[in-house]
Design a protein around this motif. Structure first.
Motif, PDB file in Angstrom:
ATOM      1  N   LYS A 163       0.802  -1.221   0.000  1.00  0.00           N
ATOM      2  CA  LYS A 163       0.000   0.000   0.000  1.00  0.00           C
ATOM      3  C   LYS A 163       0.836   1.273   0.000  1.00  0.00           C
ATOM      4  N   GLU A 164       2.001   1.246  -0.630  1.00  0.00           N
ATOM      5  CA  GLU A 164       2.756   2.484  -0.797  1.00  0.00           C
ATOM      6  C   GLU A 164       2.022   3.397  -1.761  1.00  0.00           C
ATOM      7  N   THR A 165       2.168   4.690  -1.588  1.00  0.00           N
ATOM      8  CA  THR A 165       1.629   5.638  -2.555  1.00  0.00           C
ATOM      9  C   THR A 165       2.495   5.585  -3.813  1.00  0.00           C
ATOM     10  N   PRO A 166       1.988   6.031  -4.970  1.00  0.00           N
ATOM     11  CA  PRO A 166       2.810   6.075  -6.175  1.00  0.00           C
ATOM     12  C   PRO A 166       4.103   6.871  -5.969  1.00  0.00           C
ATOM     13  N   LEU A 168       8.272  -1.877 -14.019  1.00  0.00           N
ATOM     14  CA  LEU A 168       7.649  -0.586 -13.715  1.00  0.00           C
ATOM     15  C   LEU A 168       6.372  -0.399 -14.519  1.00  0.00           C
ATOM     16  N   SER A 169       6.392  -0.835 -15.766  1.00  0.00           N
ATOM     17  CA  SER A 169       5.211  -0.720 -16.615  1.00  0.00           C
ATOM     18  C   SER A 169       4.028  -1.482 -16.020  1.00  0.00           C
ATOM     19  N   ALA A 170       4.302  -2.688 -15.495  1.00  0.00           N
ATOM     20  CA  ALA A 170       3.232  -3.489 -14.887  1.00  0.00           C
ATOM     21  C   ALA A 170       2.650  -2.776 -13.666  1.00  0.00           C
ATOM     22  N   TYR A 171       3.518  -2.141 -12.885  1.00  0.00           N
ATOM     23  CA  TYR A 171       3.044  -1.394 -11.719  1.00  0.00           C
ATOM     24  C   TYR A 171       2.167  -0.214 -12.147  1.00  0.00           C
ATOM     25  N   LEU A 172       2.635   0.544 -13.133  1.00  0.00           N
ATOM     26  CA  LEU A 172       1.860   1.700 -13.600  1.00  0.00           C
ATOM     27  C   LEU A 172       0.515   1.259 -14.168  1.00  0.00           C
ATOM     28  N   HIS A 173       0.528   0.156 -14.887  1.00  0.00           N
ATOM     29  CA  HIS A 173      -0.725  -0.359 -15.455  1.00  0.00           C
ATOM     30  C   HIS A 173      -1.705  -0.719 -14.336  1.00  0.00           C
ATOM     31  N   SER A 174      -1.190  -1.327 -13.264  1.00  0.00           N
ATOM     32  CA  SER A 174      -2.070  -1.685 -12.139  1.00  0.00           C
ATOM     33  C   SER A 174      -2.664  -0.441 -11.485  1.00  0.00           C
ATOM     34  N   GLN A 193      -6.650   0.601 -11.179  1.00  0.00           N
ATOM     35  CA  GLN A 193      -7.274   0.915  -9.891  1.00  0.00           C
ATOM     36  C   GLN A 193      -7.795   2.348  -9.826  1.00  0.00           C
ATOM     37  N   GLY A 194      -7.580   3.115 -10.899  1.00  0.00           N
ATOM     38  CA  GLY A 194      -8.060   4.492 -10.927  1.00  0.00           C
ATOM     39  C   GLY A 194      -7.195   5.472 -10.161  1.00  0.00           C
TER      40      GLY A 194
END
Length: 222
Positions: A99-102, A156-162, A166-167
């Motif tokens: 649950k870290e922030t971006p 990193l791309s997979a993280y950004l996509h997630s 999640q909006g």
């Protein structure tokens, strides 16, 4: 010495321990470690298979049986190195799931990126790739890109996509955005490291923090 034809075993499979005894795994590790030393010292084209086996101990037949040829050995070495580097990135991925922030996640990722790409080993590999003039240049550059920059970007791309799903973030192309963020973080540090220039911890911290600010919040036009 002419390289023998590549065996039917794919190079990426050569780095896998499947079917090897503990003694065989140790022999494979010694060869890969020696190969890394020689490739970094002499470059791909000048690297001698004989020198590698002299340092590792063992016969040329063992090298050809395990890796097929010089290119197969290089790919297995890159796979081994990449897997070792990615153990650290996997830990970052786990922390992101806590649950870290971006902003927190990107700063952690950016700091780890600089730590890894500016390490002596990574700088040596990058120098090898960019200065190689062998007939197999395109092949070794392709191997390096797939095992290094692309794997880092895919994480990193997979993280950004997630985050988009999640909006949390709105990004048109997460894969492109990942490359853009990573390049902002790296800036000219990789080139400076290749030239032997000093990069301070303060510079690294500022680069990561500003990259995250621009990436998430943009710049203000007055």
């Amino acid at each position: 010495m002419q390289n023998k034809p590549m065996s039917n075993v794919h190079a990426e499979d050569n780095a896998k321990p499947c079917g090897l005894t503990p003694k065989g795994l140790e022999r494979q590790r010694r060869i890969l470690d020696a190969a890394r030393e020689v490739f970094l010292e002499q470059g791909y084209d000048n690297a001698s298979i004989n020198e590698i086996m002299c340092r590792a101990g063992g016969s040329l037949s063992t090298l050809y049986r395990l890796f097929g040829n010089k290119l197969g050995l290089f790919e297995a070495m890159m796979t081994q190195t990449s897997n070792r580097v990615f153990a650290a990135f996997e830990a970052v991925e786990c922390s992101i799931k806590r649950k870290e922030t971006p902003e927190q996640a990107l700063k952690r990722y950016g700091n780890l990126l600089l730590e890894r790409v500016l390490s002596p080993e990574a700088v040596g590999l990058y120098r090898l790739i960019t200065t190689d003039c062998s007939s197999e240049r395109e092949q070794i550059q392709s191997i390096f890109f797939a095992q290094g920059p692309k794997r880092i970007n895919d994480k990193l791309s997979a993280y950004l996509h997630s985050q988009v799903e999640q909006g949390v973030l709105t990004i048109r192309d997460p894969e492109l955005a990942a490359y853009q963020f990573l390049e902002m973080v790296k800036g000219n540090f990789q080139l400076r490291a290749m030239l032997g220039m000093t990069i301070t911890e303060a510079e690294r911290t500022q680069a990561v923090e500003q990259a995250v600010d621009i990436f998430l919040y943009g710049v203000t036009v007055r």
